[in-house]
Design a protein around this motif. Structure first.
Motif, mmCIF file in Angstrom:
data_model
loop_
_atom_site.group_PDB
_atom_site.id
_atom_site.type_symbol
_atom_site.label_atom_id
_atom_site.label_comp_id
_atom_site.label_asym_id
_atom_site.label_seq_id
_atom_site.Cartn_x
_atom_site.Cartn_y
_atom_site.Cartn_z
ATOM 1 N N ASP A 103 0.908 -1.156 0.000
ATOM 2 C CA ASP A 103 0.000 0.000 0.000
ATOM 3 C C ASP A 103 0.942 1.201 0.000
ATOM 4 O OD1 ASP A 103 -1.677 2.090 0.562
ATOM 5 O OD2 ASP A 103 -2.640 1.145 2.300
ATOM 6 N N ASP A 106 -0.784 4.771 2.795
ATOM 7 C CA ASP A 106 -1.933 4.399 3.620
ATOM 8 C C ASP A 106 -2.412 5.619 4.392
ATOM 9 O OD1 ASP A 106 -3.736 2.511 5.019
ATOM 10 O OD2 ASP A 106 -2.546 3.128 6.749
ATOM 11 N N GLU A 269 -2.542 -4.689 3.620
ATOM 12 C CA GLU A 269 -2.841 -3.992 4.882
ATOM 13 C C GLU A 269 -2.910 -5.017 6.023
ATOM 14 O OE1 GLU A 269 -5.138 0.070 3.477
ATOM 15 O OE2 GLU A 269 -6.358 -1.731 3.554
#
Ligand code: AHG
Ligand code: MN
Ligand code: MN
Length: 319
Positions: A103, A106, A269
């Motif tokens: 990611d 984030d 995540e």
């Protein structure tokens, strides 16, 4: 103080993985530099696109994705990458041994308010004779060989596990290197702090509603103790707080869109954060399963997440 390269060199981590980790974290240092310039670099605001999940992309989502993508595709040890901001996996070097899911930014809704954001990454060892496919990435999180994040806050910090505990590094702005500032991070099993987006309360399952109601009742309820609440709105910030001082973080399933099993993404995540949490003595579950045991079925798969202090996660699951 030891820097990241020294810590890796004195560990059992394979040279090829060290190279991938240095390439990844060096890029995060560059992302940290871009973030620091903020409005001065004209990088805030929307990119005008949507990612594969129908979420609007910020310029910095795209910039940080391109930086990581370029750096990792150029790394001979990397076999393929998967990113929140890329619809499909991107094969790199067929002979490379590592798959990286990330990611790139984030908590991107925090960008415009100059609040905490981060980069989260998850690394698997996987080889093959043909260019990597999405199927190659569909490995349960317990097989990760490394996971971590870089938090861009008042200072930039790298939090990393290669399967032998969790270390925290602080970016030294004078040398642009990560220095080891906390070794062997552990999370206390008990806590009095929780993190959940309360505005979704009416959409939660009855069990999560009951659990959170009991937290809010504090000393007057059946938990017999008061709880504090915090919500950074960037998973990376909330998880960092838990690794620093304990707590529980929950992004549960809700019935706003019953087709989605949660908001957060398993591969870049939930899995990397679950590895860090478990390596620090905490727990990470969906409503029913240990996150690291989940057999993924797609790179952008979503899951419910309940992670943090071991006894509090157990308590939540008991509802
Ligand atoms: P991203 O910016 O990568 O899309 O992730 C945002 C995620 C996560 O970081 C955070 O915990 C959550 O979304 C915040 O959700 P709310 O908007 O419901 O607060
Ligand atoms: Mn995210
Ligand atoms: Mn993101």
């Amino acid at each position: 103080m030891q820097n990241l390269s020294q810590v890796l060199a004195s560990s059992a981590v394979e040279d090829s993985l060290q190279t991938v980790l240095i390439q990844t974290t060096d890029t995060c240092v560059a992302i940290s530099d871009v973030l620091k310039q903020g409005s001065l670099a004209g990088i805030l605001g929307m990119a005008g696109n949507e990612n594969v999940q129908g979420e609007e992309q910020k310029k910095l989502d795209v910039i940080s994705n391109d930086m990581l993508k370029d750096a990792l595709l150029a790394c001979p040890e990397v076999r393929a990458i998967a990113s929140e901001e890329e619809e499909d996996i991107v094969p790199a070097n067929t002979k490379g041994e590592y798959l990286i899911a990330f990611d790139p930014l984030d908590g991107s809704s925090n960008i415009d308010i100059n609040a905490m954001v981060g980069t989260i990454f998850s690394i698997y060892r996987q080889t093959g004779d043909n260019p990597a496919t999405e199927q190659d990435f569909l490995i349960p999180g317990k097989e990760q060989v490394a996971a971590g994040y870089v938090l861009y806050g008042p200072s930039s910090m790298l939090v990393l596990s290669t399967g032998n505990g969790v270390n925290m590094f602080t970016l030294d702005p004078k040398t642009n290197t990560f220095l080891l500032t906390e070794e062997g991070v552990t999370i206390q099993p008990e806590t009095q702090e929780f993190a959940i987006n309360m505005s979704n309360q009416r959409f939660w399952s009855e069990s999560i509603q009951n659990y959170v109601n009991d937290l809010v009742k504090g000393k007057e309820g059946n938990r017999n103790k008061n709880f504090n609440m915090r919500w950074v709105a960037a998973m990376v910030g909330d998880v960092h707080r838990i690794l620093c001082r304990g707590g529980i973080f929950i992004y549960p399933w809700d019935n706003k869109d019953p087709s989605k099993p949660g908001k957060l993404r398993l591969m870049y995540e939930a899995n990397p954060m679950a590895m860090l949490l478990e390596q620090a003595g905490g727990k990470a579950y969906t409503h029913t399963d240990r996150i690291l045991d989940i057999q993924p079925n797609a790179i952008h798969q979503r899951v419910a997440v309940i992670l943090g202090a071991a006894n509090e996660v157990d308590k939540c699951l008991s509802y």
